[in-house]
Design a protein around this motif. Structure first.
Motif, short mmCIF file in Angstrom:
data_model
loop_
_atom_site.label_atom_id
_atom_site.label_comp_id
_atom_site.label_asym_id
_atom_site.label_seq_id
_atom_site.Cartn_x
_atom_site.Cartn_y
_atom_site.Cartn_z
N LEU A 19 27.75 23.66 -11.35
CA LEU A 19 26.86 22.62 -11.86
C LEU A 19 25.65 22.58 -10.93
CD1 LEU A 19 29.54 19.88 -12.55
CD2 LEU A 19 28.48 21.43 -14.21
N ALA A 20 24.52 23.06 -11.40
CA ALA A 20 23.29 23.09 -10.60
C ALA A 20 22.54 21.79 -10.85
CB ALA A 20 22.44 24.30 -10.98
N VAL A 21 22.46 20.96 -9.82
CA VAL A 21 21.84 19.64 -9.94
C VAL A 21 20.39 19.74 -9.46
CG1 VAL A 21 22.02 17.21 -9.28
CG2 VAL A 21 24.09 18.62 -9.45
N ARG A 22 19.50 19.05 -10.18
CA ARG A 22 18.09 19.02 -9.80
C ARG A 22 17.62 17.57 -9.79
NH1 ARG A 22 15.13 21.36 -14.13
NH2 ARG A 22 14.79 19.25 -14.84
N GLY A 23 16.87 17.19 -8.76
CA GLY A 23 16.30 15.85 -8.67
C GLY A 23 17.11 14.95 -7.76
N GLU A 24 16.65 13.74 -7.63
CA GLU A 24 17.29 12.76 -6.75
C GLU A 24 18.57 12.24 -7.37
OE1 GLU A 24 14.35 9.75 -6.01
OE2 GLU A 24 13.11 11.11 -4.83
N ILE A 25 19.57 12.04 -6.51
CA ILE A 25 20.83 11.45 -6.96
C ILE A 25 20.89 10.05 -6.36
CG2 ILE A 25 23.32 11.66 -7.07
CD1 ILE A 25 22.99 14.65 -6.49
#
Length: 114
Positions: A19-25
């Motif tokens: 799961l490639a996450v992009r942006g602020e969490i």
């Protein structure tokens, strides 16, 4: 939230899901991330769930919670779980929270009894 949040799912074969996450969490997206990780872990045939944080510039406390909930879901389904490519501030947050080794979770399967 300044970074556009998105998650791309990649089936890398042999039961491995990345799961490639992009942006602020942050608070706005943490529940969604936890749900996405949980859904990936619940899929038949999956043995390893990898959460790739290479394109995540910021991780709030709610993001840590989402990653921990994802780990719990993976373990519930007897999946190995890894959080990889944390950089900069995100790596620092995970290190300060003492979670770097926890997120390299490996499920050891018992040998089949004969």
């Amino acid at each position: 939230m300044t970074g556009a949040f998105a998650v791309s799912k990649h089936d890398e074969g042999a039961g491995l899901i990345r799961l490639a996450v992009r942006g602020e969490i942050d608070d706005e997206v943490s529940d969604v991330l936890a749900q996405i990780i949980g859904n990936a872990a619940a899929q038949p045939g999956v043995t390893v769930v990898i959460v790739d944080l290479e394109r995540v510039p910021f991780l709030a406390a709610a993001g840590i919670r989402a990653l921990l909930e994802g780990r719990a879901a993976a373990l519930q389904h007897a999946r190995s779980y890894q959080v990889v490519n944390a950089r900069g501030v995100v790596h620092g947050v995970l290190a300060t929270a003492g979670l770097l080794s926890l997120f390299q979770t490996v499920v050891r399967r018992a040998p089949a009894h004969r």
